[in-house]
Write a protein that holds these residues in place. Structure first.
Motif, PDB file in Angstrom:
ATOM      1  N   HIS A   1       0.920  -0.884   0.107  1.00 32.36           N
ATOM      2  CA  HIS A   1      -0.248   0.387  -0.382  1.00 32.36           C
ATOM      3  C   HIS A   1       1.089   1.758   0.188  1.00 32.36           C
ATOM      4  N   VAL A   2       1.270   2.249  -1.214  1.00 33.13           N
ATOM      5  CA  VAL A   2       2.472   3.006  -1.030  1.00 33.13           C
ATOM      6  C   VAL A   2       1.341   4.358  -2.181  1.00 33.13           C
ATOM      7  N   GLY A   3       1.826   5.447  -1.536  1.00 33.87           N
ATOM      8  CA  GLY A   3       1.247   6.800  -1.953  1.00 33.87           C
ATOM      9  C   GLY A   3       2.579   6.896  -3.453  1.00 33.87           C
ATOM     10  N   SER A   4       1.664   6.951  -4.753  1.00 39.03           N
ATOM     11  CA  SER A   4       3.186   6.630  -5.179  1.00 39.03           C
ATOM     12  C   SER A   4       2.982   7.868  -5.923  1.00 39.03           C
ATOM     13  N   GLY A   5       4.126   7.600  -7.527  1.00 38.36           N
ATOM     14  CA  GLY A   5       4.300   8.697  -7.846  1.00 38.36           C
ATOM     15  C   GLY A   5       5.366   8.677  -9.066  1.00 38.36           C
ATOM     16  N   PRO A   6       5.494   9.232 -10.298  1.00 41.82           N
ATOM     17  CA  PRO A   6       5.673   9.170 -11.633  1.00 41.82           C
ATOM     18  C   PRO A   6       6.630   8.286 -11.225  1.00 41.82           C
TER      19      PRO A   6
ATOM     20  N   GLU B   1       5.137 -11.165 -14.272  1.00 44.50           N
ATOM     21  CA  GLU B   1       4.246 -11.167 -12.948  1.00 44.50           C
ATOM     22  C   GLU B   1       2.645 -10.698 -13.819  1.00 44.50           C
ATOM     23  N   LEU B   2       1.677 -10.965 -12.970  1.00 45.90           N
ATOM     24  CA  LEU B   2       0.133 -10.272 -12.787  1.00 45.90           C
ATOM     25  C   LEU B   2       0.087  -9.629 -12.334  1.00 45.90           C
ATOM     26  N   GLU B   3      -0.097  -7.847 -12.854  1.00 41.46           N
ATOM     27  CA  GLU B   3      -0.141  -7.082 -11.976  1.00 41.46           C
ATOM     28  C   GLU B   3      -1.364  -7.096 -10.846  1.00 41.46           C
ATOM     29  N   LEU B   4      -2.151  -6.334  -9.823  1.00 40.20           N
ATOM     30  CA  LEU B   4      -2.705  -6.011  -9.522  1.00 40.20           C
ATOM     31  C   LEU B   4      -3.079  -4.564  -9.226  1.00 40.20           C
ATOM     32  N   ASN B   5      -3.980  -3.866  -9.462  1.00 37.72           N
ATOM     33  CA  ASN B   5      -3.751  -2.371  -9.026  1.00 37.72           C
ATOM     34  C   ASN B   5      -5.339  -2.053  -8.335  1.00 37.72           C
ATOM     35  N   LEU B   6      -5.311  -1.543  -7.322  1.00 39.80           N
ATOM     36  CA  LEU B   6      -6.609  -0.353  -6.849  1.00 39.80           C
ATOM     37  C   LEU B   6      -6.210   1.408  -6.428  1.00 39.80           C
ATOM     38  N   ALA B   7      -6.259   2.180  -7.163  1.00 38.20           N
ATOM     39  CA  ALA B   7      -6.549   3.389  -6.916  1.00 38.20           C
ATOM     40  C   ALA B   7      -7.427   3.663  -5.791  1.00 38.20           C
ATOM     41  N   VAL B   8      -6.955   4.315  -4.691  1.00 40.84           N
ATOM     42  CA  VAL B   8      -8.314   4.368  -3.793  1.00 40.84           C
ATOM     43  C   VAL B   8      -8.642   5.869  -3.429  1.00 40.84           C
ATOM     44  N   SER B   9      -7.360   6.997  -4.092  1.00 44.33           N
ATOM     45  CA  SER B   9      -7.475   7.922  -3.976  1.00 44.33           C
ATOM     46  C   SER B   9      -6.539   9.138  -5.259  1.00 44.33           C
ATOM     47  N   GLY B  10      -6.746   9.986  -5.755  1.00 41.16           N
ATOM     48  CA  GLY B  10      -5.881  10.671  -7.008  1.00 41.16           C
ATOM     49  C   GLY B  10      -5.608   9.737  -7.892  1.00 41.16           C
ATOM     50  N   SER B  11      -5.444  10.223  -9.102  1.00 39.13           N
ATOM     51  CA  SER B  11      -5.521   9.748 -10.384  1.00 39.13           C
ATOM     52  C   SER B  11      -3.836   9.031 -10.772  1.00 39.13           C
ATOM     53  N   ALA B  12      -4.525   7.891 -10.815  1.00 40.74           N
ATOM     54  CA  ALA B  12      -2.967   6.769 -11.469  1.00 40.74           C
ATOM     55  C   ALA B  12      -2.970   6.568 -12.828  1.00 40.74           C
ATOM     56  N   ARG B  13      -1.526   7.084 -13.896  1.00 37.50           N
ATOM     57  CA  ARG B  13      -1.873   7.236 -15.048  1.00 37.50           C
ATOM     58  C   ARG B  13      -0.180   6.333 -15.492  1.00 37.50           C
ATOM     59  N   TYR B  14      -1.343   5.362 -16.340  1.00 38.27           N
ATOM     60  CA  TYR B  14      -0.085   4.921 -16.614  1.00 38.27           C
ATOM     61  C   TYR B  14       0.150   4.923 -18.573  1.00 38.27           C
TER      62      TYR B  14
ATOM     63  N   PRO C   1     -14.700  -1.323  -2.567  1.00 40.34           N
ATOM     64  CA  PRO C   1     -14.641  -1.798  -1.259  1.00 40.34           C
ATOM     65  C   PRO C   1     -14.198  -2.752  -0.287  1.00 40.34           C
ATOM     66  N   HIS C   2     -14.734  -4.382  -1.191  1.00 40.57           N
ATOM     67  CA  HIS C   2     -14.063  -5.362  -0.777  1.00 40.57           C
ATOM     68  C   HIS C   2     -12.743  -5.226  -0.981  1.00 40.57           C
ATOM     69  N   ASP C   3     -12.570  -4.795  -2.369  1.00 36.77           N
ATOM     70  CA  ASP C   3     -11.110  -5.482  -3.357  1.00 36.77           C
ATOM     71  C   ASP C   3     -10.587  -4.603  -2.632  1.00 36.77           C
ATOM     72  N   ALA C   4     -10.597  -3.096  -1.684  1.00 38.16           N
ATOM     73  CA  ALA C   4     -10.149  -2.701  -1.252  1.00 38.16           C
ATOM     74  C   ALA C   4      -9.566  -3.212   0.367  1.00 38.16           C
ATOM     75  N   PHE C   5     -10.501  -3.978   0.713  1.00 35.43           N
ATOM     76  CA  PHE C   5     -10.346  -4.931   2.113  1.00 35.43           C
ATOM     77  C   PHE C   5      -9.503  -5.911   2.285  1.00 35.43           C
ATOM     78  N   LEU C   6      -9.631  -6.600   0.649  1.00 35.85           N
ATOM     79  CA  LEU C   6      -8.353  -7.328   0.592  1.00 35.85           C
ATOM     80  C   LEU C   6      -7.255  -7.136   0.374  1.00 35.85           C
ATOM     81  N   MET C   7      -7.021  -6.386  -0.576  1.00 38.50           N
ATOM     82  CA  MET C   7      -5.900  -5.922  -0.889  1.00 38.50           C
ATOM     83  C   MET C   7      -4.821  -4.966   0.235  1.00 38.50           C
ATOM     84  N   ARG C   8      -5.346  -4.466   0.875  1.00 42.29           N
ATOM     85  CA  ARG C   8      -5.155  -4.034   2.788  1.00 42.29           C
ATOM     86  C   ARG C   8      -4.790  -5.238   3.585  1.00 42.29           C
ATOM     87  N   ARG C   9      -5.279  -6.459   3.111  1.00 41.44           N
ATOM     88  CA  ARG C   9      -4.993  -7.244   4.169  1.00 41.44           C
ATOM     89  C   ARG C   9      -3.834  -8.221   3.773  1.00 41.44           C
TER      90      ARG C   9
END
Length: 267
Positions: free
Chosen positions: A30-35, A44-57, A123-131
């Motif tokens: 769980h990170v606060g990511s910059g560029p 690897e397969l990657e899973l991302n969930l932007a809880v807030s803010g803008s995430a552009r790849y 919300p469920h995805d956020a719960f899982l990923m935080r765990r």
């Protein structure tokens, strides 16, 4: 969702930029990511969930904006780079390829697609990923990831398929599926349905490296994961990673990693 700019604008690998090849394994954070300073690839397969803010790849197909509160899954073997400013609250996890071989989500992601969960699942995805991020992921987390990916398999997909009609991107899909198998540039181009000369040039222009350098980077990342996570002998690691003999494996490993496979394992 994909930006309104033309496909290929803001690609992760402009000519001359070399992607950083990494091996991440089964991890979550769980990170606060910059560029990111440069694009990277990882097997690897990657899973991302932007809880807030803008995430552009930035990817080889153009910009991809992750919708806030919706799970996004993609294949890390394609060069990608987070280009948003500081301030995005991001949950992420990675699953080794060996753990998802044959999974329908992987087959869709190998086309270069980003797959998305629904907003009401956020919300469920956020719960899982935080765990997952709060513990050292193990077999229980892996089972939960498999279950979540299974539900995602029939969900919406952005990119991939017809969107990857360009020669370099079709070649990337072939390499992602077969990089541990015996390959040549000609066989990659044949499977991708492109002329070898044109395909090799298009690949170099799109990714900033020759086809074979990209294949070798994926194989080395795979080998590093096996050296760290198994007790297999060096010859077996070399074979399972796609190298045809011990000498070519050692030569590529020294050039790409800076030490021998045995020294890497000892470290």
């Amino acid at each position: 969702m994909r930006s309104s700019g033309p496909v290929g604008e803001g690609v992760a690998n402009p000519a001359g930029e070399r992607s950083l090849a990494q091996v991440i394994g089964l991890r979550a954070s769980h990170v606060g990511s910059g560029p990111m300073p440069r694009s990277h690839i990882h097997p690897e397969l990657e899973l991302n969930l932007a809880v807030s803010g803008s995430a552009r790849y930035a990817t080889v197909s153009g910009f991809v904006d992750l919708p806030v509160g919706r799970l996004a899954v993609f294949w890390g073997g394609y060069p990608h780079r987070l280009v948003t400013a500081h301030g995005v609250d991001l949950l992420w996890a990675t699953v080794p390829l060996a753990a998802v071989i044959g999974h329908p989500v992987l087959e869709r992601a190998l086309t270069g697609a980003f797959l998305y969960g629904e907003a009401d699942e956020g919300p469920h995805d956020a719960f899982l990923m935080r765990r997952w991020a709060g513990e050292e992921p193990g077999e229980v987390a892996l089972m939960e990831m498999h279950a979540r990916l299974a539900r995602l398999a029939a969900g919406p997909m952005i990119g991939g398929g017809e969107g990857l009609a360009r020669a370099a991107e079709r070649m990337l899909a072939v390499v992602a599926r077969h990089y541990t198998s015996e390959l040549t540039v000609a066989s990659i181009c044949e499977r991708a349905g492109v002329h070898p000369g044109y395909g090799a040039q298009a690949f170099r222009e799109a990714l900033g490296m020759p086809v074979w350098q990209y294949v070798t980077q994926l194989r080395l990342a795979h080998a590093r994961r096996l050296l760290s996570g198994t007790s297999w002998g060096v010859d077996r690691v070399a074979h399972e990673s796609g190298f045809q003999n011990r000498s070519s494996f050692y030569r590529a490993f020294r050039d790409g990693v800076g030490c021998t496979p045995v020294e890497y394992r000892r470290r």
